[in-house]
Scaffold this active site. Structure first.
Site, PDB file in Angstrom:
ATOM      1  CG  ASN A  80     -78.708 -20.093 -22.811  1.00  0.00           C
ATOM      2  OD1 ASN A  80     -78.722 -19.161 -23.598  1.00  0.00           O
ATOM      3  ND2 ASN A  80     -78.222 -20.007 -21.588  1.00  0.00           N
TER       4      ASN A  80
ATOM      5  CG  HIS B  11     -77.764 -19.942  -8.947  1.00  0.00           C
ATOM      6  ND1 HIS B  11     -77.336 -19.945 -10.254  1.00  0.00           N
ATOM      7  CD2 HIS B  11     -78.511 -21.064  -8.805  1.00  0.00           C
ATOM      8  CE1 HIS B  11     -77.796 -21.023 -10.873  1.00  0.00           C
ATOM      9  NE2 HIS B  11     -78.522 -21.702 -10.025  1.00  0.00           N
TER      10      HIS B  11
ATOM     11  NE  ARG C  71     -75.174 -22.764  -8.577  1.00  0.00           N
ATOM     12  CZ  ARG C  71     -75.058 -22.607  -9.911  1.00  0.00           C
ATOM     13  NH1 ARG C  71     -75.490 -23.558 -10.738  1.00  0.00           N
ATOM     14  NH2 ARG C  71     -74.546 -21.488 -10.410  1.00  0.00           N
TER      15      ARG C  71
ATOM     16  CE1 TYR D  67     -72.247 -23.336 -12.547  1.00  0.00           C
ATOM     17  CE2 TYR D  67     -72.637 -22.303 -14.683  1.00  0.00           C
ATOM     18  CZ  TYR D  67     -73.112 -22.812 -13.490  1.00  0.00           C
ATOM     19  OH  TYR D  67     -74.442 -22.777 -13.243  1.00  0.00           O
TER      20      TYR D  67
ATOM     21  CG  ASP E  70     -73.758 -26.877 -11.561  1.00  0.00           C
ATOM     22  OD1 ASP E  70     -74.611 -26.249 -12.208  1.00  0.00           O
ATOM     23  OD2 ASP E  70     -73.243 -27.943 -11.953  1.00  0.00           O
TER      24      ASP E  70
ATOM     25  CG  HIS F 219     -71.469 -26.200 -15.307  1.00  0.00           C
ATOM     26  ND1 HIS F 219     -71.191 -25.866 -16.601  1.00  0.00           N
ATOM     27  CD2 HIS F 219     -72.727 -25.799 -15.086  1.00  0.00           C
ATOM     28  CE1 HIS F 219     -72.232 -25.258 -17.156  1.00  0.00           C
ATOM     29  NE2 HIS F 219     -73.186 -25.205 -16.245  1.00  0.00           N
TER      30      HIS F 219
ATOM     31  CD  GLU G  55     -76.516 -28.711 -10.952  1.00  0.00           C
ATOM     32  OE1 GLU G  55     -76.724 -28.046  -9.919  1.00  0.00           O
ATOM     33  OE2 GLU G  55     -76.806 -28.292 -12.079  1.00  0.00           O
TER      34      GLU G  55
ATOM     35  CD  GLU H  73     -77.751 -27.846 -15.837  1.00  0.00           C
ATOM     36  OE1 GLU H  73     -77.968 -27.719 -14.615  1.00  0.00           O
ATOM     37  OE2 GLU H  73     -77.211 -26.977 -16.505  1.00  0.00           O
TER      38      GLU H  73
ATOM     39  NE  ARG I 266     -79.528 -29.565 -11.782  1.00  0.00           N
ATOM     40  CZ  ARG I 266     -80.120 -28.380 -11.669  1.00  0.00           C
ATOM     41  NH1 ARG I 266     -81.169 -28.253 -10.886  1.00  0.00           N
ATOM     42  NH2 ARG I 266     -79.687 -27.340 -12.341  1.00  0.00           N
TER      43      ARG I 266
ATOM     44  CG  HIS J 252     -81.735 -26.554 -15.603  1.00  0.00           C
ATOM     45  ND1 HIS J 252     -81.554 -26.484 -16.959  1.00  0.00           N
ATOM     46  CD2 HIS J 252     -80.925 -25.615 -15.073  1.00  0.00           C
ATOM     47  CE1 HIS J 252     -80.670 -25.533 -17.237  1.00  0.00           C
ATOM     48  NE2 HIS J 252     -80.272 -25.010 -16.113  1.00  0.00           N
TER      49      HIS J 252
ATOM     50  CG  ASP K 267     -80.583 -20.974 -19.455  1.00  0.00           C
ATOM     51  OD1 ASP K 267     -79.982 -20.667 -18.419  1.00  0.00           O
ATOM     52  OD2 ASP K 267     -80.646 -22.139 -19.892  1.00  0.00           O
TER      53      ASP K 267
ATOM     54  CD  GLU L   8     -80.853 -24.092 -11.154  1.00  0.00           C
ATOM     55  OE1 GLU L   8     -81.015 -25.127 -11.818  1.00  0.00           O
ATOM     56  OE2 GLU L   8     -79.871 -23.341 -11.295  1.00  0.00           O
TER      57      GLU L   8
ATOM     58  CD1 TRP M  52     -68.168 -22.166 -19.449  1.00  0.00           C
ATOM     59  CD2 TRP M  52     -70.288 -22.888 -19.676  1.00  0.00           C
ATOM     60  NE1 TRP M  52     -68.980 -21.283 -18.815  1.00  0.00           N
ATOM     61  CE2 TRP M  52     -70.274 -21.690 -18.935  1.00  0.00           C
ATOM     62  CE3 TRP M  52     -71.504 -23.523 -19.933  1.00  0.00           C
ATOM     63  CZ2 TRP M  52     -71.449 -21.099 -18.448  1.00  0.00           C
ATOM     64  CZ3 TRP M  52     -72.659 -22.952 -19.445  1.00  0.00           C
ATOM     65  CH2 TRP M  52     -72.608 -21.749 -18.736  1.00  0.00           C
TER      66      TRP M  52
HETATM   67  C1  CS2 Z   1     -76.501 -24.319 -14.463  1.00  0.00           C
HETATM   68  C2  CS2 Z   1     -77.100 -23.492 -15.552  1.00  0.00           C
HETATM   69  O1  CS2 Z   1     -78.327 -23.641 -13.165  1.00  0.00           O
HETATM   70  C3  CS2 Z   1     -77.510 -24.543 -13.364  1.00  0.00           C
HETATM   71  O2  CS2 Z   1     -77.444 -25.603 -12.722  1.00  0.00           O
HETATM   72  O3  CS2 Z   1     -75.957 -25.526 -14.884  1.00  0.00           O
HETATM   73  O4  CS2 Z   1     -76.893 -22.157 -15.219  1.00  0.00           O
HETATM   74  C4  CS2 Z   1     -76.548 -23.730 -16.940  1.00  0.00           C
HETATM   75  O5  CS2 Z   1     -75.193 -23.363 -16.969  1.00  0.00           O
HETATM   76  C5  CS2 Z   1     -77.343 -22.899 -17.934  1.00  0.00           C
HETATM   77  O6  CS2 Z   1     -78.706 -23.207 -17.774  1.00  0.00           O
HETATM   78  C6  CS2 Z   1     -76.917 -23.199 -19.355  1.00  0.00           C
HETATM   79  O7  CS2 Z   1     -77.765 -22.520 -20.254  1.00  0.00           O
HETATM   80 MG    MG Z   2     -76.195 -27.044 -13.456  1.00  0.00          MG
END
Ligand code: CS2
Ligand code: MG
Length: 402
Positions: free
Chosen positions: A37, A122, A147, A159, A210, A212, A236, A262, A283, A312, A316, A339, A402
């Site tokens: 991504n 999600h 989540r 996020y 998450d 992040h 996470e 991830e 992950r 993960h 994407d 996920e 991010w």
């Molecule tokens: C996230 C993702 O799904 C997750 O756990 O961390 O959405 C992540 O932000 C994206 O895969 C980044 O491309």
């Molecule tokens: Mg994540």
């Protein structure tokens, strides 16, 4: 059987995907996901310029040897671009082998260890009320694990929360957007989110969150402790994992289970985390971790330390990776959870597949190989468009994760 040709299909049905197609002299072909991504064309170039010419004429059944050839033969080690390229080749070869032997890939990985693959999805909202409603809606759809992410009061965008009513898709076409972040406001807010979710949804629903990569280790320890009353399935990416030792500190303060990986592309990114049991779920996933061959090695090492997989599975990662992850998750013993951020209708039309969802579990199906296709004519209608993941800054302008 010999590899006769290989090509990339780069498309953008609602988001960019890079797909490798390897064709043998017996007409059997395999697909591999090469999507990274925000850096898609780097992987495409690595494959086209440096990998695909070396595959022609090789025996596609020699999956391990080809993996070692691409990993050690490059001399330069690891990295998300390299390992995503190797992963795409690896997935395609497992797909070919399954088709040639007329069996689904899970049978090549030891066969079924369970009937279905537990998944989580999600839920999100701009505030607690919306987030609770979203969790309840996904639970009503049959998910046993959800989540929860929410907007944070006083923080313009967080996020995991979509800006529009559409499903969350972080990549944005055009140059990277910038958002402001406040760890202080976030830390004071998240326990309130999960207090509300638990009160609304009860004790049995698996809840995940998450972070992040946004906290320091001691901040992550504080959050883990604060979330203990809500017994999350996992917290996470609590802190950036380049320093694996940082997770020791978190572990010393909280029993909230931890998942990370991830962004990992090599077993070595997780070596200390696993052998010290500083995490509970790995992950790292098939498309960015070097493929099925590499993840089998990582999962087997993790099993020795009772660390389970929690791959993960965001949008994407293409349906090819989702298919591979479901075969993998059905077969290995130390599977934890998968996920499942559902792809859009258009994405599913470009990538018809055998996998399915029912009552909180997913099933890879019994089609030979990975059980996923690509409609090349439809894909061609959606050409690649450069896109980026967002950039985050703290309220004082300091660039942050991010
Ligand atoms: C996230 C993702 O799904 C997750 O756990 O961390 O959405 C992540 O932000 C994206 O895969 C980044 O491309
Ligand atoms: Mg994540």
């Amino acid at each position: 059987m010999k590899i006769e040709s290989a090509k990339l299909i780069i498309c953008s049905p609602d988001r960019n995907f890079v797909t490798l197609k390897i064709v043998t002299d017996e007409g059997i072909y395999g697909l591999g996901d090469a999507t990274l991504n925000g850096r898609e064309l780097a992987v495409a170039s690595y494959l086209t310029e440096h990998v695909l010419p070396c595959l022609i004429g090789r025996d596609p059944f020699q999956i391990e040897d080809i993996w070692q050839y691409l990993y050690r033969g490059a001399y330069w080690r690891r990295g998300p671009v390299t390992m995503s390229a190797i992963a795409a080749v690896d997935m395609a070869l497992w797909d070919i082998k399954g088709k040639a032997l007329n069996t689904p890939v899970y049978n090549l990985l030891g066969g079924k260890s369970r009937e279905g693959v537990l998944v989580y999805t999600h839920a999100n909202g701009s505030d607690i009320a919306e987030a609770v409603d979203s969790v309840q809606r996904h639970a009503a759809e049959g998910y046993l694990a959800v989540r929860a992410q929410s907007g944070v009061p006083g923080v313009a965008s967080s996020y995991g929360v979509p800006k529009s009513g559409k499903p969350y898709e972080p990549a944005e076409r055009g140059l990277p957007s910038e958002s402001l972040w406040s760890t202080e406001k976030y830390l004071n807010f998240v326990p309130k989110l999960f207090d509300a979710v638990r009160k609304a949804c009860g004790e049995d629903l698996h809840l995940l969150h998450d972070v992040h990569h946004r906290l320091t280790p001691i901040e992550a320890a504080r959050l883990g402790k604060a979330l203990e009353p809500y017994h999350l399935f996992w917290m996470e990416d609590p802190t950036p994992a380049e320093n694996q030792e940082a997770f020791r500190l978190i572990r010393e303060h909280t029993v909230t289970p931890i998942a990370t990986g991830e962004v990992f592309n090599s077993f070595w990114d997780a070596h200390d985390l696993i052998r010290n049991q500083w995490i509970d779920y790995l992950r790292m996933t098939i498309v960015h971790g070097g493929g099925i061959t590499a993840l089998k090695k990582a999962a087997d090492f993790a099993a020795v330390y009772q660390v389970r997989t929690g791959f993960h599975g965001a949008t994407d990662l293409s349906p090819v990776t989702m298919a591979a992850a479901l075969h993998f998750g059905l077969a290995i013993h130390n599977f934890g959870i998968q996920e499942h951020m559902p792809h859009t209708k258009l994405m599913d039309e470009v990538f018809p597949h055998a996998y399915s969802f029912n009552a909180g579990y997913m099933y890879p199906g019994d089609a030979p190989g990975l059980g996923v296709e690509i409609d090349e004519a439809l894909a061609a209608k959606y050409p690649y468009q450069r896109a980026y993941l967002p950039i985050a800054r703290k309220l004082d302008g300091t660039l942050t994760d991010w």
